[in-house]
Design a protein around this motif. Structure first.
Motif, short mmCIF file in Angstrom:
data_model
loop_
_atom_site.label_atom_id
_atom_site.label_comp_id
_atom_site.label_asym_id
_atom_site.label_seq_id
_atom_site.Cartn_x
_atom_site.Cartn_y
_atom_site.Cartn_z
N ALA A 55 13.29 -11.09 -18.43
CA ALA A 55 14.46 -10.43 -17.85
C ALA A 55 15.58 -11.43 -17.62
O ALA A 55 15.35 -12.53 -17.11
CB ALA A 55 14.09 -9.78 -16.53
N ARG A 57 19.02 -12.04 -15.57
CA ARG A 57 19.79 -11.59 -14.41
C ARG A 57 20.98 -12.53 -14.22
O ARG A 57 20.88 -13.72 -14.52
CB ARG A 57 18.91 -11.60 -13.16
CG ARG A 57 17.81 -10.56 -13.23
CD ARG A 57 16.96 -10.50 -11.95
NE ARG A 57 15.90 -9.57 -12.12
CZ ARG A 57 14.70 -9.84 -12.66
NH1 ARG A 57 14.44 -11.05 -13.11
NH2 ARG A 57 13.78 -8.91 -12.77
N PHE A 59 23.93 -13.85 -11.39
CA PHE A 59 24.24 -13.94 -9.97
C PHE A 59 25.58 -14.64 -9.77
O PHE A 59 25.96 -15.49 -10.58
CB PHE A 59 23.17 -14.76 -9.23
CG PHE A 59 21.78 -14.23 -9.37
CD1 PHE A 59 21.35 -13.15 -8.61
CD2 PHE A 59 20.89 -14.80 -10.27
CE1 PHE A 59 20.06 -12.66 -8.75
CE2 PHE A 59 19.60 -14.32 -10.41
CZ PHE A 59 19.18 -13.24 -9.65
N ARG A 64 22.16 -15.51 -4.50
CA ARG A 64 21.23 -14.60 -5.17
C ARG A 64 21.84 -13.20 -5.20
O ARG A 64 21.14 -12.22 -5.37
CB ARG A 64 19.87 -14.58 -4.43
CG ARG A 64 19.13 -15.90 -4.44
CD ARG A 64 18.76 -16.38 -5.82
NE ARG A 64 17.75 -15.52 -6.40
CZ ARG A 64 17.28 -15.62 -7.63
NH1 ARG A 64 17.72 -16.56 -8.42
NH2 ARG A 64 16.39 -14.79 -8.09
N PRO A 66 23.50 -10.35 -6.99
CA PRO A 66 23.65 -9.95 -8.40
C PRO A 66 25.10 -9.66 -8.77
O PRO A 66 25.87 -9.14 -7.97
CB PRO A 66 22.82 -8.66 -8.50
CG PRO A 66 21.90 -8.70 -7.33
CD PRO A 66 22.62 -9.44 -6.24
N TYR A 68 26.61 -7.46 -11.11
CA TYR A 68 26.45 -6.33 -12.03
C TYR A 68 27.78 -5.98 -12.69
O TYR A 68 28.83 -6.02 -12.05
CB TYR A 68 25.91 -5.10 -11.30
CG TYR A 68 24.52 -5.30 -10.76
CD1 TYR A 68 23.47 -5.61 -11.61
CD2 TYR A 68 24.24 -5.16 -9.41
CE1 TYR A 68 22.18 -5.78 -11.13
CE2 TYR A 68 22.96 -5.33 -8.92
CZ TYR A 68 21.93 -5.64 -9.78
OH TYR A 68 20.66 -5.82 -9.31
N HIS A 75 24.75 -5.46 -17.75
CA HIS A 75 23.89 -5.93 -16.67
C HIS A 75 24.16 -5.02 -15.47
O HIS A 75 25.18 -5.17 -14.79
CB HIS A 75 24.20 -7.40 -16.33
CG HIS A 75 23.37 -7.94 -15.22
ND1 HIS A 75 23.91 -8.35 -14.03
CD2 HIS A 75 22.04 -8.14 -15.12
CE1 HIS A 75 22.95 -8.79 -13.24
NE2 HIS A 75 21.81 -8.66 -13.88
N THR A 77 22.71 -2.21 -12.17
CA THR A 77 21.72 -2.06 -11.11
C THR A 77 20.53 -1.22 -11.54
O THR A 77 19.42 -1.46 -11.14
CB THR A 77 22.36 -1.41 -9.86
OG1 THR A 77 22.97 -0.19 -10.24
CG2 THR A 77 23.36 -2.32 -9.22
N ASP A 80 17.36 -3.69 -15.86
CA ASP A 80 17.48 -5.11 -16.19
C ASP A 80 17.70 -5.27 -17.68
O ASP A 80 17.37 -4.40 -18.49
CB ASP A 80 16.20 -5.86 -15.81
CG ASP A 80 16.06 -6.07 -14.32
OD1 ASP A 80 17.09 -6.16 -13.64
OD2 ASP A 80 14.91 -6.14 -13.86
N CYS A 123 22.93 -17.65 -14.40
CA CYS A 123 22.01 -16.75 -15.08
C CYS A 123 20.60 -17.23 -14.83
O CYS A 123 20.36 -18.43 -14.63
CB CYS A 123 22.27 -16.74 -16.58
SG CYS A 123 23.85 -16.04 -17.04
N GLU A 124 19.67 -16.30 -14.87
CA GLU A 124 18.26 -16.64 -14.71
C GLU A 124 17.45 -15.77 -15.67
O GLU A 124 17.66 -14.56 -15.75
CB GLU A 124 17.82 -16.38 -13.27
CG GLU A 124 16.37 -16.69 -13.01
CD GLU A 124 15.98 -16.39 -11.59
OE1 GLU A 124 15.76 -17.36 -10.83
OE2 GLU A 124 15.90 -15.20 -11.22
#
Length: 176
Positions: A55, A57, A59, A64, A66, A68, A75, A77, A80, A123-124
């Motif tokens: 995934a 995500r 930020f 942390r 998000p 969106y 990206h 809610t 993912d 990004c993660e």
């Protein structure tokens, strides 16, 4: 006493003139934006095999919280961005162009003043059995292509019209 006051006025005036000169010589108004395109991320194991179910995500920088719909419009809610069986995640930015800007200058030619950069995002990529991989969103926009004609392209429907997009491709290897 008058001499001390006069000296103080001269020093303050000199400092003020230096500050004004540094403003005049370093002042800039800048604009920026994230490019439009289709961003294809290949997520791999350390051995180079595809990672299904990874995934992505996004930020707001150093939080942390998000981010969106901006800077990646898909990206959201409710879902993912997840890699398929080939390890590919596809992220979209439909609207490029100018999106932010600011005014900046250097006080005494060394102290940053004003808005120096645009919005920042982290990004993660996470996947079960692997350590999370974090990087700045700007990494998605890096490319080895020198001009628009060199990019691979794809077509997507935007606002009811077929629109050509550049394709950015990145490979990310996850660690165990």
């Amino acid at each position: 006493m008058k001499r001390l006051i006069a000296s103080g006025v001269v020093v303050v005036a000199a400092i003020g003139l230096l500050a004004l000169a540094s403003y005049w010589t370093t002042s800039i108004h800048w604009d920026g934006g994230f490019p439009s395109g289709e961003f294809r991320l290949k997520v791999r194991t350390p051995e180079g095999k595809p990672v299904k179910g990874a995934a992505l995500r996004v930020f707001r920088k150093n939080t942390r919280e998000p981010a969106y719909k901006y800077p990646l419009e898909n990206h959201m809610t409710e879902r993912d961005l997840v890699s398929d069986e080939t390890g590919r995640i596809t992220a979209i930015r439909e609207h490029g162009g100018l999106q932010f800007g600011g005014h900046a200058w250097q006080l005494f030619w060394v102290i940053p003043m004003g808005v120096q950069t645009g919005p920042r995002y982290d990004c993660e990529i996470t996947a079960e059995g692997f350590q999370p991989l974090t990087f700045e969103v700007w990494q998605l926009f890096e490319t080895g292509y020198e001009s628009y004609k060199d990019f691979p392209k794809t077509t997507r429907v935007v606002d009811g019209k077929p629109t050509e997009f550049k394709v950015y491709e990145q490979t990310f290897a996850l660690s165990r």
